[in-house]
Write an enzyme that holds these catalytic residues in place. Sequence first.
Site: not given
Ligand code: NDP
Length: 283
Positions: A52, A57, A115, A82
């Site tokens: 995604d 981004y 988006h 998006k």
């Molecule tokens: P998430 O809920 O996926 O959380 C990501 C965070 O969790 C990061 O800090 C990551 O750290 C940590 N993490 C991931 N796996 C683990 C684990 N197993 N144990 C501990 N920590 C963990 O947040 P996002 O906001 O990134 O949402 C996911 C995706 O959704 C985005 O990346 C994007 O692609 C999409 N998105 C879409 C939006 C929209 O408006 N359409 C808005 C926001 C997001 P680390 O990387 O250090 O592991």
Amino acid sequence: MSKKITDLTGTFKLHNGVEMPYLGLGTYMPKDRYEVTNSVRLALENGYRHIDTAGIYRNENDVRMGIEASNVPRKDIFLTTKVWNSDHGYDKTINAFERSLGNLQMDYVDLYLVHWPVVGLYKDTWRALEDLYKQGRVRAIGVCNFLKHQLEDLMEDAEVVPMVNQMEFHPYLVQQELINFCNQNNIQYQAWSPLMQGKVFELPEFQKLSEKYNKSIAQVILRYDLQKGVITIPKSCKEERIIANADIFDFEISESDMNFIDAMDRNFRTGPNPDNFEWSVVL
Ligand code: NDP
């Protein structure tokens, strides 16, 4: 009706018949571009087939490099991007799409999403997505962050019902009514920030569930998403987490625990409310 969950190659079928892998990788990580390339490569090498990204981004190039480095054929990957708020309107959306394809160096994307529902413009934007879909340049089209009233409004004039609605979704923001509405209209619900951007690990309720199922908190939550029929895209840039987040196919959450997690809902958002988002914001 519950959907079948098998393994990391498993998909949910969109209303036009396109199969969308139900577990994917999020790539919103503004700090480090190298991490995007690396995490995309790692995810694909470890069996993920769904990535995604988004125009805003500014990492579509980095995503492409990750795909190239993985050696997984393009046809085996489900790629979403998006159109951002400042690109709404028919012509600007077409231009934004071409720009995305240029960044990705691809001739199609699997899913193109609006988006955010920019007031007064999203219907023109949707017409552009419908045309891209009819021309075969995208395999599916959908929206993000559309509440029920915005979906109803869009569908009043739409020729194509959105195939997907990508929303903030986690145990503190379930929005069951919206999920029901999407299910009734064959719009696949998809979770963004399924791990509450890392805040889920502070929720006391999950410690017990994690012990009960002998799975990490992240694994319990991501499994919960799939059992609810929600496609999920956790973001991580760490190999061990990317692998662990996909290790959710050897256990099942009981119906009573599913209900228990549902009941945690408190309408808490980590991101903006689609009804009062600051539309002029450009990240
Ligand atoms: P998430 O809920 O996926 O959380 C990501 C965070 O969790 C990061 O800090 C990551 O750290 C940590 N993490 C991931 N796996 C683990 C684990 N197993 N144990 C501990 N920590 C963990 O947040 P996002 O906001 O990134 O949402 C996911 C995706 O959704 C985005 O990346 C994007 O692609 C999409 N998105 C879409 C939006 C929209 O408006 N359409 C808005 C926001 C997001 P680390 O990387 O250090 O592991």
